[in-house]
Design a protein around this motif. Sequence first.
Motif, mmCIF file in Angstrom:
data_model
loop_
_atom_site.group_PDB
_atom_site.id
_atom_site.type_symbol
_atom_site.label_atom_id
_atom_site.label_comp_id
_atom_site.label_asym_id
_atom_site.label_seq_id
_atom_site.Cartn_x
_atom_site.Cartn_y
_atom_site.Cartn_z
ATOM 1 N N ARG A 92 0.840 -1.212 0.000
ATOM 2 C CA ARG A 92 0.000 0.000 0.000
ATOM 3 C C ARG A 92 0.872 1.259 0.000
ATOM 4 O O ARG A 92 0.545 2.267 -0.618
ATOM 5 N N LEU A 93 1.995 1.173 0.688
ATOM 6 C CA LEU A 93 2.911 2.316 0.724
ATOM 7 C C LEU A 93 3.506 2.590 -0.660
ATOM 8 O O LEU A 93 3.546 3.741 -1.126
ATOM 9 N N TYR A 96 1.004 4.150 -2.882
ATOM 10 C CA TYR A 96 0.828 5.566 -2.531
ATOM 11 C C TYR A 96 1.910 6.434 -3.173
ATOM 12 O O TYR A 96 1.655 7.561 -3.610
ATOM 13 N N LEU A 97 3.123 5.892 -3.255
ATOM 14 C CA LEU A 97 4.237 6.712 -3.750
ATOM 15 C C LEU A 97 4.291 6.800 -5.279
ATOM 16 O O LEU A 97 5.051 7.599 -5.830
ATOM 17 N N GLN A 98 3.480 5.998 -5.980
ATOM 18 C CA GLN A 98 3.500 6.062 -7.456
ATOM 19 C C GLN A 98 3.115 7.466 -7.931
ATOM 20 O O GLN A 98 2.215 8.091 -7.389
ATOM 21 N N ARG A 100 4.641 10.116 -7.565
ATOM 22 C CA ARG A 100 5.137 11.234 -6.747
ATOM 23 C C ARG A 100 6.622 11.458 -6.983
ATOM 24 O O ARG A 100 7.377 10.519 -7.235
ATOM 25 N N GLN A 124 9.593 11.399 0.750
ATOM 26 C CA GLN A 124 8.499 12.082 0.060
ATOM 27 C C GLN A 124 8.705 13.604 0.107
ATOM 28 O O GLN A 124 8.347 14.301 -0.831
ATOM 29 N N PHE A 159 1.522 9.177 3.813
ATOM 30 C CA PHE A 159 0.779 7.920 3.777
ATOM 31 C C PHE A 159 0.399 7.525 5.200
ATOM 32 O O PHE A 159 1.257 7.228 6.031
ATOM 33 N N LYS A 160 -0.892 7.562 5.444
ATOM 34 C CA LYS A 160 -1.369 7.231 6.785
ATOM 35 C C LYS A 160 -1.932 5.817 6.764
ATOM 36 O O LYS A 160 -2.775 5.486 5.926
ATOM 37 N N ASP A 166 -4.203 -2.480 8.109
ATOM 38 C CA ASP A 166 -2.745 -2.601 8.080
ATOM 39 C C ASP A 166 -2.124 -3.260 9.306
ATOM 40 O O ASP A 166 -0.921 -3.501 9.329
ATOM 41 N N GLU A 171 -2.384 5.640 12.635
ATOM 42 C CA GLU A 171 -2.003 6.040 11.270
ATOM 43 C C GLU A 171 -0.479 6.080 11.107
ATOM 44 O O GLU A 171 0.029 6.038 10.002
ATOM 45 N N GLY A 186 5.621 5.855 7.976
ATOM 46 C CA GLY A 186 4.483 6.590 7.423
ATOM 47 C C GLY A 186 3.713 7.263 8.534
ATOM 48 O O GLY A 186 3.876 6.928 9.715
#
Length: 526
Positions: A92-93, A96-98, A100, A124, A159-160, A166, A171, A186
């Motif tokens: 998931r992390l 999220y970073l795609q 960016r 990030q 990213f929370k 998770d 978060e 995160g």
Amino acid sequence: MGNTYGLERLGLVNPGTVYRNLPVARLVEIALARGEGILAPNGALSVNTGKYTGRSPNDRFIVDTPTVHDSISWGTVNQPVSETTFECLYSRLTAYLQGRDLFVFDGFVGADPAYRMPIRIVNQYAWQNLFVHQLFIRPTAAELAGHEPQFTVICAPGFKANPELDGTRSEAFIVLNFDRRLVIIGGTSYAGEMKKSIFTVMNYLLPDQGVCPMHCSANMGPAGDTALFFGLSGTGKTTLSADPERYLIGDDEHGWSDKGIFNFEGGCYAKCIKLSAEHEPQIWNAIRFGSVLENVVVDPHCRIIDYDSDALTENTRAAYPVDFIPNAVIPGVGGHPRTVVFLTADAFGVMPPIAKLTREQAMYHFLSGYTSKLAGTERGITEPQATFSTCFGAPFLPRSPMVYAGLLGERIARHNASVYLVNTGWTGGPYGTGRRMSLPYTRAMVRAALNGELDEVEFTSDPVFGFLVPKACPGIPAEILNPRNTWGEPEKYDAMARKLAGLFRENFAKFKDVPASILEAGPVSK
Ligand SMILES: Nc1ncnc2c1ncn2[C@@H]1O[C@H](COP(=O)(O)OP(=O)(O)O)[C@@H](O)[C@H]1O
Ligand SMILES: C=C(OP(=O)(O)O)C(=O)O
Ligand SMILES: [Mn+2]
């Protein structure tokens, strides 16, 4: 597509632009352009981290794999998570970073080339990349060209986590995975999580290489003699190691090998609540262009810095490279320490401002790690709280405390180092009635210990703790050396001292296989 510097090997696919080892000026420009912070009048980049302004120890986990299972001291500090939990959170992390933009710092931890480890930090935020650039060891151009990271930290505060999905507690998460040689962070922007994660990694790896990793600062005298200052957060490692009469090696994390000591880092991370040019001139002057101010109040309009304000947190910080302190030792290596200081911020006001320890007492106090957690460095701590943090660094030690105590004790004995306990906390009464020890006095006492001047004075044995308390110390009024004298009502001191001795005994009961000589080095009176 631009160069991604091999990030896809970590599963970081389809990023935006990847920036690697940008110079400081560009990182500052980008951070400002992205609205991540503002420029302070002294040139530092000032940022606020929002909800998380200190470490979040309850949100830190270690992946429990067969390789590490038996060598980690599991519990509330080192909480296990499964590989499955890690892989789900990680995918998931990375999703999220795609798309960016990412900031990569490739550098080192460990100033001694024999023990240094190439690391990579993926950020990030540009400001966090500036932070790690200043805090870790910066590579030369040639080193950068051949750089192959052996451990990676990915820090994506935006990213929370979702605890239900998770398996985290909130978060925020900091998860260390030794098999994958990866740390993921995160939910929290507190920069201290990145440096203390790598510290934890070194604390895991180095004992196998015969190095004692230590939560301490270090400096060197004009004659080349080195000193270590152990202490939990806020006890004075950074402040006391920045000494105009000595050369700074490092402010927080060191290793002690057969050759001597070495800094893990290339920068310092100073607390700056109530910072003043008068009391801490070196730190004051280190806060300039290239430094990062974290959660220090800077007026967005008139840009006045208010070091006295705790409006965002007590745990306000400045990060800067070691060489912003005059006379820093680069690379950060030194010989075997002649003096070892254990700093304690005693909120009970019981401990003397300075005491000399025997080797057995040194081991007893190292394992005990008595101090107070000071407001702000960890979530939920708002006033000093008495704590026993083994080895003066329990939150960062993945192995059993006996591993670290064994390594340190052996080195202290082999190199015949003198050990002192220094109380930088309260005097004249407990927190609330007493006052914080005067910093100029603490500096004078430390100076006397390091110069050998305390070898020349008479001592008395503390009736409760048994260690030796000097009767006199150059530059100090003698009456402050015995804490009992500083209390309005000495009987109350006696009661408090007995109470603290009881807490020591209660805490020490958890150490089962300790030699009798160390057990007997604890409080002497009931
Ligand atoms: N007697 C004292 N000795 C050391 N520090 C003191 C003393 N009194 C107040 N302080 C303050 O306590 C804080 C110590 O923080 P710091 O040196 O950053 O701790 P550490 O590096 O161990 O986390 C500083 O803000 C310093 O100004
Ligand atoms: C950075 C930290 O530690 P120290 O105050 O010891 O520098 C921390 O505990 O978050
Ligand atoms: Mn520090």
